[in-house]
Design an enzyme around this catalytic site. Structure first.
Site, PDB file in Angstrom:
ATOM      1  N   ASP A   1      62.035 -82.316  70.754  1.00 20.49           N
ATOM      2  CA  ASP A   1      61.040 -82.900  70.018  1.00 20.49           C
ATOM      3  C   ASP A   1      59.860 -83.540  70.815  1.00 20.49           C
ATOM      4  OD1 ASP A   1      59.660 -83.674  67.393  1.00 20.49           O
ATOM      5  OD2 ASP A   1      60.999 -85.170  66.967  1.00 20.49           O
TER       6      ASP A   1
ATOM      7  N   HIS B   1      53.531 -77.089  73.168  1.00 20.47           N
ATOM      8  CA  HIS B   1      54.670 -76.259  73.019  1.00 20.47           C
ATOM      9  C   HIS B   1      54.762 -75.388  74.175  1.00 20.47           C
ATOM     10  CE1 HIS B   1      55.363 -77.527  68.793  1.00 20.47           C
ATOM     11  NE2 HIS B   1      53.944 -77.174  68.278  1.00 20.47           N
TER      12      HIS B   1
ATOM     13  N   LEU C   1      76.860 -68.705  80.450  1.00 15.14           N
ATOM     14  CA  LEU C   1      76.363 -69.763  79.322  1.00 15.14           C
ATOM     15  C   LEU C   1      76.131 -68.955  78.041  1.00 15.14           C
ATOM     16  CD1 LEU C   1      75.112 -72.548  78.526  1.00 15.14           C
ATOM     17  CD2 LEU C   1      72.965 -71.545  79.320  1.00 15.14           C
TER      18      LEU C   1
HETATM   19  C1  IPE Z   1      63.229 -81.009  64.456  1.00 18.88           C
HETATM   20  O1  IPE Z   1      61.632 -81.468  65.012  1.00 18.88           O
HETATM   21  C2  IPE Z   1      63.009 -79.497  64.305  1.00 18.88           C
HETATM   22  C3  IPE Z   1      62.888 -78.745  65.709  1.00 18.88           C
HETATM   23  C4  IPE Z   1      62.958 -79.248  66.854  1.00 18.88           C
HETATM   24  C5  IPE Z   1      62.616 -77.529  65.672  1.00 18.88           C
HETATM   25  P1  IPE Z   1      60.613 -82.036  63.964  1.00 18.88           P
HETATM   26  O2  IPE Z   1      59.573 -82.563  64.424  1.00 18.88           O
HETATM   27  O3  IPE Z   1      60.458 -80.912  62.913  1.00 18.88           O
HETATM   28  O4  IPE Z   1      61.353 -83.085  62.868  1.00 18.88           O
HETATM   29  P2  IPE Z   1      61.021 -84.230  62.161  1.00 18.88           P
HETATM   30  O5  IPE Z   1      59.798 -83.778  61.086  1.00 18.88           O
HETATM   31  O6  IPE Z   1      60.360 -85.232  63.021  1.00 18.88           O
HETATM   32  O7  IPE Z   1      62.239 -84.920  61.240  1.00 18.88           O
HETATM   33  C1  IPE Z   2      58.999 -80.139  68.610  1.00 14.05           C
HETATM   34  O1  IPE Z   2      57.716 -80.749  68.888  1.00 14.05           O
HETATM   35  C2  IPE Z   2      58.772 -78.490  68.530  1.00 14.05           C
HETATM   36  C3  IPE Z   2      58.911 -78.005  67.311  1.00 14.05           C
HETATM   37  C4  IPE Z   2      59.350 -78.556  66.059  1.00 14.05           C
HETATM   38  C5  IPE Z   2      58.868 -76.403  67.015  1.00 14.05           C
HETATM   39  P1  IPE Z   2      56.813 -81.380  67.678  1.00 14.05           P
HETATM   40  O2  IPE Z   2      55.820 -80.307  67.497  1.00 14.05           O
HETATM   41  O3  IPE Z   2      57.724 -81.648  66.588  1.00 14.05           O
HETATM   42  O4  IPE Z   2      56.265 -82.475  68.354  1.00 14.05           O
HETATM   43  P2  IPE Z   2      55.832 -83.806  67.791  1.00 14.05           P
HETATM   44  O5  IPE Z   2      57.037 -84.497  67.054  1.00 14.05           O
HETATM   45  O6  IPE Z   2      54.593 -83.445  66.888  1.00 14.05           O
HETATM   46  O7  IPE Z   2      55.240 -84.696  68.852  1.00 14.05           O
HETATM   47 MG    MG Z   3      58.503 -83.361  65.889  1.00 15.31          MG
END
Ligand code: IPE
Ligand code: IPE
Ligand code: MG
Length: 236
Positions: free
Chosen positions: A16, A33, A127
């Site tokens: 995240d 990303h 792994l």
């Molecule tokens: C969780 O991250 C999902 C993934 C890492 C794929 P999100 O950014 O989507 O989660 P929330 O919305 O903060 O709970």
């Molecule tokens: C995690 O990073 C990647 C996915 C959920 C695919 P986010 O895109 O959720 O990043 P934030 O939470 O907006 O910073």
């Molecule tokens: Mg996120």
């Protein structure tokens, strides 16, 4: 490096903070990303090197379809690129590639690449790296219950015979050990519908570090925190 003791067999990761990483730099979210994909490579290689058995990444949740269309299609494109580019890395490191989640909803090009990479790495013995794609724990459990109900209705299994093993066998993670350690980056204190059944006794490590900044050094920190813990599983 001092040898690490008590390594987890299975590490689950909620990657995240890609968006926040980009925002901090006034860049578009998609570049977060892209940088995050580099962390996947670094962490995967480090885990292979350390002899970790299973590494499961939350890459796309059933809830992530709510994101802007452009971001979703970029994530699919990135996944496609990742599968192309990482195949040699997976082979070189003896990594077995695996996917959990509702694959049928993914673009056909991605699905084809997934089965190809799974096939080429199937005989690897190091792994097991798993990507959770269009994954949601509630969806997974619902599907499992539906299949068991069908078997019961068809007389294949008696309701009284349904136990924890029956449920485990019907989850996407059938055959995998439960995660011992779950790492979530970027400081969010929630599970976001990830491996709810499987993480019943998992150790949780949450770091404020954003996923694109989470590389080998941060992984070692998480492993040190894990190895110092006393897992009691309800005992004394
Ligand atoms: C969780 O991250 C999902 C993934 C890492 C794929 P999100 O950014 O989507 O989660 P929330 O919305 O903060 O709970
Ligand atoms: C995690 O990073 C990647 C996915 C959920 C695919 P986010 O895109 O959720 O990043 P934030 O939470 O907006 O910073
Ligand atoms: Mg996120």
């Amino acid at each position: 490096m001092k040898k690490l003791k008590n390594l987890p067999v299975h590490i689950a990761v909620i990657m995240d903070g890609n968006g926040r990483w980009a925002k901090k730099r006034r860049l578009p979210r998609i570049l977060g990303h892209r940088e995050g994909a580099k962390s996947v490579r670094a962490v995967t290689e480090a885990c292979a090197e350390l002899g970790i058995g299973y590494l499961t990444y939350y890459a796309f949740s059933t809830e992530n379809w709510k994101r802007p269309k452009k971001e979703v299609s970029f994530l699919m494109k990135l996944l496609n690129e990742y599968l192309d580019k990482e195949k040699p890395t997976l082979l070189k490191n003896n990594i077995r590639f695996n996917v959990i989640g509702g694959i049928s909803r993914l673009p056909r090009a991605v699905r084809e690449k997934i089965s190809e990479v799974k096939k080429t790495t199937a005989k690897n013995t190091g792994l097991t790296m798993t990507l959770a794609l269009n994954y949601g724990s509630k969806n997974e459990i619902t599907e499992a219950v539906r299949k068991i109900a069908k078997e019961a209705a068809g007389g294949k299994i008696k309701p009284a015979e349904v136990n924890e093993k029956t449920i485990e066998k019907h989850l996407f993670t059938a055959g995998m050990p439960d995660p011992d350690l779950m790492i979530r980056t970027s400081g969010e204190m929630r599970l976001s519908n990830f491996l709810l059944w499987q993480m019943a006794y998992c150790e949780i490590y949450i770091t404020p570090v954003l996923w694109p900044d989470f590389r080998k050094k941060e992984l070692i920190k998480a492993l040190k925190s894990y190895s110092a813990r006393n897992r009691r599983f309800g005992g004394v």
